[in-house]
Motif scaffolding. Structure first.
Motif, PDB file in Angstrom:
ATOM      1  N   UNK A  88      46.280  40.162  43.716  1.00 20.60           N
ATOM      2  CA  UNK A  88      47.672  40.230  44.161  1.00 20.60           C
ATOM      3  C   UNK A  88      48.624  39.787  43.050  1.00 20.60           C
ATOM      4  N   UNK A  89      48.237  38.746  42.314  1.00 18.23           N
ATOM      5  CA  UNK A  89      49.065  38.275  41.216  1.00 18.23           C
ATOM      6  C   UNK A  89      49.187  39.346  40.126  1.00 18.23           C
ATOM      7  N   UNK A  90      48.077  39.976  39.778  1.00 14.14           N
ATOM      8  CA  UNK A  90      48.120  41.034  38.761  1.00 14.14           C
ATOM      9  C   UNK A  90      48.986  42.205  39.203  1.00 14.14           C
ATOM     10  N   UNK A  91      48.901  42.522  40.501  1.00 20.36           N
ATOM     11  CA  UNK A  91      49.704  43.625  41.004  1.00 20.36           C
ATOM     12  C   UNK A  91      51.196  43.296  40.913  1.00 20.36           C
TER      13      UNK A  91
ATOM     14  N   UNK B  97      52.571  41.223  38.783  1.00 17.36           N
ATOM     15  CA  UNK B  97      52.925  41.278  37.359  1.00 17.36           C
ATOM     16  C   UNK B  97      53.124  42.709  36.893  1.00 17.36           C
ATOM     17  N   UNK B  98      52.237  43.600  37.351  1.00 18.52           N
ATOM     18  CA  UNK B  98      52.369  45.008  36.967  1.00 18.52           C
ATOM     19  C   UNK B  98      53.663  45.603  37.502  1.00 18.52           C
ATOM     20  N   UNK B  99      53.997  45.289  38.738  1.00 16.41           N
ATOM     21  CA  UNK B  99      55.234  45.804  39.323  1.00 16.41           C
ATOM     22  C   UNK B  99      56.458  45.284  38.579  1.00 16.41           C
ATOM     23  N   UNK B 100      56.420  44.005  38.191  1.00 19.19           N
ATOM     24  CA  UNK B 100      57.544  43.451  37.433  1.00 19.19           C
ATOM     25  C   UNK B 100      57.674  44.125  36.074  1.00 19.19           C
ATOM     26  N   UNK B 101      56.558  44.384  35.420  1.00 23.33           N
ATOM     27  CA  UNK B 101      56.609  45.068  34.119  1.00 23.33           C
ATOM     28  C   UNK B 101      57.187  46.466  34.248  1.00 23.33           C
ATOM     29  N   UNK B 102      56.751  47.194  35.285  1.00 22.02           N
ATOM     30  CA  UNK B 102      57.273  48.546  35.481  1.00 22.02           C
ATOM     31  C   UNK B 102      58.748  48.518  35.859  1.00 22.02           C
TER      32      UNK B 102
ATOM     33  N   UNK C 291      41.083  49.735  41.917  1.00 27.06           N
ATOM     34  CA  UNK C 291      42.309  49.681  41.127  1.00 27.06           C
ATOM     35  C   UNK C 291      43.540  49.707  42.009  1.00 27.06           C
ATOM     36  N   UNK C 292      44.676  49.335  41.399  1.00 29.60           N
ATOM     37  CA  UNK C 292      45.934  49.328  42.148  1.00 29.60           C
ATOM     38  C   UNK C 292      46.717  50.622  41.986  1.00 29.60           C
ATOM     39  N   UNK C 293      46.301  51.474  41.082  1.00 27.80           N
ATOM     40  CA  UNK C 293      47.053  52.699  40.839  1.00 27.80           C
ATOM     41  C   UNK C 293      48.232  52.510  39.901  1.00 27.80           C
TER      42      UNK C 293
END
Length: 488
Positions: A293-296, A298-303, A422-424
């Motif tokens: 959940x944390x990685x997801x 972080x990925x959303x914030x980066x995008x 994966x989260x996609x």
């Protein structure tokens, strides 16, 4: 200039139609005034030229008769009224009028005495006690040693009256023409803006919940047509953006629901049974799901940052081969698949952390779907200065019709490349990082020796000027050597 007050006739609140009519009418008025003034000026000049031409012709005709035969040789017709002569006088050297036309004054009408066969032109009230303005031509001639001056004058009243009549006609016509122009401008501007009104009504009716409506496009090929076409294109993009946003929110909620369900379920269970969570459950279930959940997030914030300002980069010299070699060693240590590499030493200017993340995302994607082998191949093209990193797996592959959408966020493919943990978002992050480095990422068929699988290729320029704000503006230069043999 922006601080000057705007004229009351041209307030912005009056609308385009009113302002266009006012400006157009003012321009027409100025144009008509200038045209009328120029016409009156040219008419006055033409009248003056006509009067002087007529008097000059009569004066030279009489002077020629005197030169050839003296005063007695002047024909009676030369003294006739009209035909460009109202006053004719012949003056001798002593300043006496020796002959004149009927009704002419007994004294010379002008004191001008030009040289022999020279002429001069005189204008004004030549007859004492008369308000009539005359235009006269004065010339000199001689006969038997005697000098004579010939004066021929014509009244300017008729010509001036014609000029006045023309000015009066213009004074009556100009307001009518200005009024007609204002009406015409009002009508045609309103007709031209009618499609804009329909577009405005349609846009007003469009709401955020319904972006499927479009504005009417006029049949004319003009600026309004281009405006309507542009607005429809904008509405199309807005509709697609809203649909993507809704899809993004739905996919993100769906992806986050799974780890949250696991975490919340275990916590509820511990709360209901009033029992502590053991370390094994913490390590095998809670901690992995929380990290996922944390990685997801972080990925959303980066995008999200990349959508707003682009991926932030911390630029410095990067040994690209070290990043690839490090990732290959990491995969070998996991033991999930055999790893083969072809390493080429390449240095470029970039963000080492972001580039490492992009290559790691491709590596994790490859090992997730690989049957037995993952391969890293580096190459450098000295002609274009482009470095390439190819990551290949021998998994099920990606259909050609899906290769354009595989980098979209939360994109999942049916079949073997779906729901493998994966989260996609990994490939979307790869694309944004590579774009920030002015590169590209593509999906290709695997090289020879792979019966199945897919290859992701990252292409990065190695000699380029960095984007503004990415670094100090230095130009990076690639260093490359011939590739070594593949290593396992």
């Amino acid at each position: 200039m922006s601080g000057l007050p705007r004229p009351a006739l041209l307030r912005r609140s009056q609308g385009v139609r009113i302002r266009s009519t006012i400006v157009g009418t003012l321009l027409v008025t100025v144009a008509l005034l200038i045209g009328g003034t120029v016409m009156l000026f040219m008419l006055n000049r033409a009248d003056s030229r006509t009067m002087y031409d007529e008097t000059s012709y009569r004066a030279y005709e009489i002077a020629a008769q005197i030169r050839d035969g003296g005063i007695s040789a002047i024909s009676p017709e030369s003294f006739g009224m009209g035909y460009g002569a109202d006053i004719v006088q012949v003056i001798d050297g002593n300043g006496r009028v020796v002959t004149s036309s009927p009704g002419a004054a007994g004294d010379p009408v002008t004191s001008e005495r030009p040289a022999i066969w020279a002429s001069t032109q005189v204008q004004g009230r030549l007859v004492p006690g008369s308000e009539v303005e005359f235009c006269a031509t004065v010339t000199s001639t001689s006969h038997d040693g005697a000098v004579y001056t010939v004066i021929v004058a014509v009244s300017a009243d008729a010509y001036r009256q014609s000029l006045i009549n023309t000015a009066l006609v213009l004074a009556v016509e100009l307001p009518i023409l200005v009024l007609l122009s204002a009406v015409a401008i009002w009508f045609f501007v309103g007709r031209a803006l009618r499609p804009v009104g329909r577009i405005t009504e349609q846009v007003t009716a469009i709401t955020a919940s319904d972006l499927s409506r479009r504005v009417p496009v006029p049949s004319t090929d003009d600026e309004v047509t281009r405006l309507a076409t542009t607005m429809n294109s904008m509405l199309e993009r807005l509709e697609q953006s809203r649909a993507a946003q809704l899809r993004f929110v739905g996919d993100a909620s769906h992806e986050m629901r799974s780890p949250l369900t696991t975490v919340v379920g275990l916590l509820d269970l511990a709360d209901d049974t009033d029992s502590p969570i053991d370390v094994r459950t913490l390590r095998t279930l809670l901690l992995p799901e929380a990290r996922r959940l944390q990685n997801m997030v972080d990925d959303l914030l980066l995008l999200a940052r990349s959508d707003e300002h682009g991926v932030p980069l911390h630029i410095r010299d990067v040994d690209l081969d070290d990043i690839v070699a490090c990732e290959a060693r990491r995969l070998r240590s996991l033991g999930l698949a055999a790893v083969a590499t072809t390493i080429v030493p390449i240095r470029l200017a970039g963000d080492p952390e972001k580039l490492s993340r992009a290559i790691r995302n491709l590596a994790e994607n490859a090992v997730r779907y690989a049957v037995s082998t993952v391969r890293f191949d580096m190459s450098f093209d000295p002609r274009t200065g482009v470095a390439s990193i190819a990551v290949t797996d021998d998994g099920p592959g990606i259909p050609r019709n899906c290769r354009d959408i595989i980098f979209d966020r939360f994109t999942r493919l049916d079949g073997d490349r779906r729901n493998r943990g994966g989260s996609g978002l990994g490939l979307s992050i790869v694309r944004e990082i590579v774009r920030a480095h002015a590169g590209s990422v593509s999906v290709q068929d695997p090289p020879a020796g792979f019966a199945h699988g897919v290859t992701f290729v990252i292409s990065l320029p190695t000699a380029r000027r960095l984007p503004d704000g990415a670094g100090d503006g230095a130009v990076s230069t690639a260093l490359a050597t011939p590739p070594r043999q593949p290593m396992r």
